[in-house]
Design a protein around this motif. Structure first.
Motif, PDB file in Angstrom:
ATOM      1  N   SER A   1       0.986  -1.707   0.156  1.00  0.00           N
ATOM      2  CA  SER A   1      -0.091  -0.407  -0.257  1.00  0.00           C
ATOM      3  C   SER A   1       1.248   1.124  -0.159  1.00  0.00           C
ATOM      4  N   GLU A   2       1.643   1.141   0.409  1.00  0.00           N
ATOM      5  CA  GLU A   2       3.143   2.769   0.477  1.00  0.00           C
ATOM      6  C   GLU A   2       4.529   2.606  -0.715  1.00  0.00           C
ATOM      7  N   LYS A   3       4.279   0.954  -0.909  1.00  0.00           N
ATOM      8  CA  LYS A   3       4.817   0.866  -2.237  1.00  0.00           C
ATOM      9  C   LYS A   3       5.352   1.784  -3.039  1.00  0.00           C
ATOM     10  N   ASP A   4       4.067   2.862  -3.716  1.00  0.00           N
ATOM     11  CA  ASP A   4       4.186   3.599  -4.425  1.00  0.00           C
ATOM     12  C   ASP A   4       5.073   4.850  -4.605  1.00  0.00           C
ATOM     13  N   GLN A   5       4.443   5.091  -2.840  1.00  0.00           N
ATOM     14  CA  GLN A   5       5.388   6.407  -2.409  1.00  0.00           C
ATOM     15  C   GLN A   5       6.572   5.971  -2.379  1.00  0.00           C
ATOM     16  N   ASN A   6       7.220   4.997  -2.753  1.00  0.00           N
ATOM     17  CA  ASN A   6       8.667   4.680  -2.675  1.00  0.00           C
ATOM     18  C   ASN A   6       9.311   4.910  -3.949  1.00  0.00           C
ATOM     19  N   ILE A   7       8.859   4.910  -5.292  1.00  0.00           N
ATOM     20  CA  ILE A   7       8.742   4.787  -6.308  1.00  0.00           C
ATOM     21  C   ILE A   7      10.268   6.020  -6.514  1.00  0.00           C
TER      22      ILE A   7
END
Length: 77
Positions: free
Chosen positions: A18-24
């Motif tokens: 759920s937070e992986k896209d914020q870490n791109i």
């Protein structure tokens, strides 16, 4: 999850990622962060536990994790 992994694993991976896209980053690579959010920790723990149930389930989990990561990266392509 053991009897019907294709019904339950997508939900667990949605929570886990759920937070992986914020870490791109701008290069499209994911950076490793250690989120302490309870839902992410719980989903990660469940996925790890399920991967020890059987070799077949572990293979499904590994493949699904690859496709989830690829889908997130593709969204930012």
């Amino acid at each position: 999850a053991i009897d019907h992994p294709h019904h339950t694993l997508p939900i667990l991976f949605n929570l886990k990622n759920s937070e992986k896209d914020q870490n791109i980053s701008t290069l499209g690579e994911t950076s490793q962060t250690n989120s302490q959010e309870p839902r992410i920790l719980a989903a990660t723990a469940l996925i790890q536990e399920l991967s020890t149930e059987s070799k077949e389930l572990a293979k499904i989990i590994a493949q699904m994790e690859l496709i989830c990561d690829a889908t997130i990266r593709f969204a930012y392509y």
